[in-house]
Scaffold this active site. Structure first.
Site, PDB file in Angstrom:
ATOM      1  N   SER A  40       0.850  -1.181   0.000  1.00 15.64           N
ATOM      2  CA  SER A  40       0.000   0.000   0.000  1.00 15.64           C
ATOM      3  C   SER A  40       0.887   1.232   0.000  1.00 15.64           C
ATOM      4  O   SER A  40       2.015   1.184   0.511  1.00 15.64           O
ATOM      5  CB  SER A  40      -0.892   0.018   1.242  1.00 15.64           C
ATOM      6  N   TYR A  67      -0.922  -0.732  10.690  1.00 15.79           N
ATOM      7  CA  TYR A  67      -1.224  -1.018   9.286  1.00 15.79           C
ATOM      8  C   TYR A  67      -0.095  -0.498   8.393  1.00 15.79           C
ATOM      9  O   TYR A  67       0.395  -1.216   7.510  1.00 15.79           O
ATOM     10  CB  TYR A  67      -2.557  -0.374   8.892  1.00 15.79           C
ATOM     11  N   LYS A  71       2.536  -2.605   5.932  1.00 12.97           N
ATOM     12  CA  LYS A  71       2.663  -2.356   4.495  1.00 12.97           C
ATOM     13  C   LYS A  71       4.096  -2.013   4.108  1.00 12.97           C
ATOM     14  O   LYS A  71       4.548  -2.366   3.020  1.00 12.97           O
ATOM     15  CB  LYS A  71       1.672  -1.279   4.054  1.00 12.97           C
TER      16      LYS A  71
END
Length: 182
Positions: A40, A67, A71
């Site tokens: 991402s 998160y 990533k």
């Protein structure tokens, strides 16, 4: 998680790292083959410290930071995997699918959902659009020379500087092996 890791890091990185490791022999015997790792653009906000890997980061935005960290780990995983697989005809790519209308915000506090949902409807891609870069990296001929690199919108992109740190990629790999018991 019951394994003692933060949920995002276990789901987004450790699970994929372990699965890839378990499939490596098969991928090599079936070469040419490819590994596509869904990363991402959020990797830009990632911060990895191999000594605290897998533990939830402190602070009020812990879930978001976790998160982003996972990533960043995805981009670094692709980079180190490519290094380790040079000459095997197994290539790998980290991809940013775009902001996709999935259930990404399902764990968002109820009071925040009225803010996020209109943004999702207005600016996020549908799942079939989000799959395009992954499909591109899985099937496009001629990408072999870009193994270990990062793609977005079906094009080669330069990831954030921390995602190009070879020493961090190697340290992440070694720590990940320990964390998953390899």
């Amino acid at each position: 998680t019951e394994d003692g890791f933060s949920l995002s890091f276990q789901v987004n990185h450790l699970g994929h790292f372990l699965l890839t490791q378990l499939l490596l022999e098969r991928l090599q015997s079936c070469a040419p083959s490819r590994v596509v790792i869904v990363a991402s653009r959020a990797h830009c906000a990632g911060r990895l410290h191999p000594d605290t890997l897998g533990r939830p980061p402190p602070g009020p935005l812990s879930a978001f930071q976790d998160y982003c960290d996972s990533k960043l780990a995805n981009v670094l995983h692709a980079r180190e995997l490519a290094t380790r697989l040079q000459g095997t005809q197994v290539t790998c790519y980290a991809v940013h699918p775009g902001f996709v209308n999935t259930e990404l915000f399902r764990h968002t506090p109820l009071w925040l959902k009225p803010f996020f949902l209109p943004l999702v409807w207005l600016f996020f891609r549908e799942a079939d659009e989000g799959a395009q870069t992954s499909l591109h990296c899985a099937t496009q001929e001629g990408l072999e020379c870009f193994s270990g690199r990062y793609f977005a919108d079906c094009r080669l992109q330069e990831p954030w500087p921390l995602a190009r740190d070879d020493r961090l990629a190697q340290a992440l790999w070694e720590a990940s092996e320990r964390l998953v018991g390899l």
